[in-house]
Design an enzyme around this catalytic site. Structure first.
Site, PDB file in Angstrom:
ATOM      1  CG  HIS A 210     -55.796  30.387   3.165  1.00 45.85           C
ATOM      2  ND1 HIS A 210     -54.750  29.502   3.238  1.00 45.85           N
ATOM      3  CD2 HIS A 210     -55.972  30.849   4.426  1.00 45.85           C
ATOM      4  CE1 HIS A 210     -54.310  29.444   4.488  1.00 45.85           C
ATOM      5  NE2 HIS A 210     -55.027  30.255   5.215  1.00 45.85           N
TER       6      HIS A 210
ATOM      7  CG  ASP B 197     -52.709  27.549   1.814  1.00 43.15           C
ATOM      8  OD1 ASP B 197     -53.233  27.519   2.946  1.00 43.15           O
ATOM      9  OD2 ASP B 197     -53.172  28.216   0.883  1.00 43.15           O
ATOM     10  CG  HIS B 198     -53.572  25.729   7.451  1.00 43.84           C
ATOM     11  ND1 HIS B 198     -53.021  26.990   7.524  1.00 43.84           N
ATOM     12  CD2 HIS B 198     -54.865  25.869   7.800  1.00 43.84           C
ATOM     13  CE1 HIS B 198     -53.946  27.844   7.913  1.00 43.84           C
ATOM     14  NE2 HIS B 198     -55.074  27.196   8.086  1.00 43.84           N
TER      15      HIS B 198
END
Length: 496
Positions: free
Chosen positions: A239, A176-177
């Site tokens: 996120h 998850d960037h």
């Protein structure tokens, strides 16, 4: 590093610039190489030319030609049909052996799946079946999977089950960037490394917590994907729930990966699941209509490419979460995300309870400034402490004061795509910032009842917020009925 989907947008805009930045900062050894894998039939020379052109385009302040040459010598490509068990994967195996010998690389491989989620299990199975997933002689194999990881609870469980038949959990890195952002990582240091904050980080002092991920952009040509996903699926189980867990978790016994993720998992398991009635009263959805962004008229969601003219897909979602544990009992977590909002801004706001007014009842002060901590995630990373102070003069008057910490001011500008830390962690085997199977399933278990109700009861009022606003009125009402309001602007505005 082997990248499946190497000719895609993610690879050229994020992955290769991140590898370049890591190499520039001295975090990658000479015994390193990248093999790009895609459906296109390209030679390694053609692929290198494309990558070097992309790096020159997407590297701020210009690319270093000497470093590009170093990069060029370590980049390879092979293409073919992902469904071809023998030809493509045989070519990969042969090329990997050649590259390892040429650059004196130990046979440590990590596979990055920059491909549609529907291909994850199939490609992983072909890697394993062709002997490329075997860990021998102390060498490792790691598999990195981009989001979305499933589209509901059942599909996430099925994907986990498929992968765990092939791999050990320790080999799986669900990326998850958002977790690559410095401020997000700093949450643990901020909370647990400072004795002034942790003692007040609980229900005794905190009134509510608000987490906002707002974007000015619309769907930007991704209407086909967004019609199937929507804001809730796209942003909240990954996120935003990661931000919730890092904000709410108990102190881990250490900073090793499983200790941190154990505490994150406990928070997800403590979030109260929604009944069908609560899904209607504690969850809000919206869809943007036409409006104005930065002085320009922008179209409604239903006018975007590949979007139905009668679409019931939400582009905004807000939830009121209750965490049933000792620390957060009766402290609501309000979360929201949306497209075509008033500004691009992501933050965590920790709103503290009001001080008693009794001391000031005989002064001109009509209301006390409420204290809050704002953790700014994007676009400007930093932390603001908001408190009250006496305005100079003979009369006792209170003014709002902000103490700002900005990453750029204190540590200088860091050129980053958000993937550098995550790719580096993959290389060294640190899974702290990656979701575990139980975390993924717990996240989907929370949002699935809402998705079911929203699918069964389409909202007839879409579009219900104009582009350039802060979302639908129902989102404001979600807090107003609790006597609260959203913190909408980036700086210097009181919140209740």
């Amino acid at each position: 590093m082997m990248i499946f989907g190497a000719t895609g947008d993610l690879t050229k805009r994020k992955l290769f610039p991140a590898i370049y930045n890591l190499a520039k900062d001295g975090h990658i050894p000479d015994s390193f190489a990248v093999i790009g894998i895609g459906r296109q039939e390209l030679t390694s020379e053609e692929f290198r030319g494309q990558i070097l052109d992309d790096l020159r385009e997407f590297t701020p302040n210009g690319a270093d030609e000497e470093l590009l040459s170093w990069f060029e010598a370590r980049t390879y490509y092979t293409g073919g049909d992902f469904d071809d068990d023998k030809q493509l994967f045989g070519d990969i195996k042969e090329l990997a052996a050649k590259v390892c010998a040429e650059h004196k690389i130990p046979a440590n491989f990590f596979y990055y799946m920059a491909i549609p989620p529907g291909l994850f299990a199939n490609v992983a199975r072909k890697i394993v079946d062709n002997g490329l997933g075997r860990e021998e002689n102390g060498n490792w194999r790691r598999f990195v999977f981009e989001k979305p990881f499933g589209h509901d609870l059942e599909s996430a469980k099925a994907l986990n089950a498929d992968l765990l038949q092939l791999l050990d959990e320790r080999q799986i890195y669900r990326i998850d960037h958002y977790l690559g952002k410095e401020t997000v990582q700093n949450l643990l240091v901020f909370r647990f490394g400072n004795s002034i904050f942790e003692p007040i980080w609980n229900r005794n002092y905190v009134d509510n917590i608000q987490i906002t991920v707002a974007e000015k952009l619309g769907v930007e040509g991704r209407g086909g994907y967004y019609e199937k996903a929507g804001a809730l699926r796209d942003m909240i189980p990954n996120h935003i729930f990661q931000l919730v867990t890092l904000t709410g978790m108990e102190p881990p016994v250490s900073f090793d990966a499983d200790s941190v993720r154990d505490e994150q998992a406990k928070i997800l398991q403590a979030i109260k699941c929604f009944s069908p009635e609560e899904a209607l009263s504690c969850a809000v959805r919206g869809q943007y209509g036409e409006g104005e962004i930065d002085g320009n008229r922008v179209p409604a969601y239903r006018s975007e490419e590949s979007v139905s003219a009668t679409s019931a897909t939400e582009t905004f979602a807000a939830l009121k979460l209750s965490i049933d544990n000792w620390r957060w009992a009766d402290v609501p977590f309000y979360i929201r995300t949306g497209k075509r909002m008033a500004t691009r801004h992501s933050s965590i706001v920790v709103q503290f309870k009001k001080a008693p007014f009794m001391l000031f009842r005989d002064t001109p002060i009509e209301r006390l400034t409420t204290n809050r901590i704002e953790i700014h995630i994007q676009p400007d990373e930093g932390i603001t402490l908001h408190f009250g102070a006496k305005i100079p003069g003979p009369i006792v008057q209170m003014g709002a004061v902000d103490m700002d910490f900005n990453y750029v001011d204190h540590f200088g500008e860091q050129i980053s795509t958000g993937y550098e830390r995550l790719l580096f962690d993959c290389m060294i085997g640190d899974a702290t910032l990656f979701q575990r199977a139980d975390m993924v399933e717990a996240s989907w278990a929370i949002v699935s009842p809402i998705l079911d109700v929203w699918a069964a009861v389409p909202l007839r009022s879409f579009p219900n917020y104009p582009s350039g606003s802060w979302g639908p009125a129902e989102a404001d009402e979600l807090l107003a009925k609790d006597g609260r309001r959203w913190k909408n602007t980036e700086h210097h505005t009181d919140a209740v």
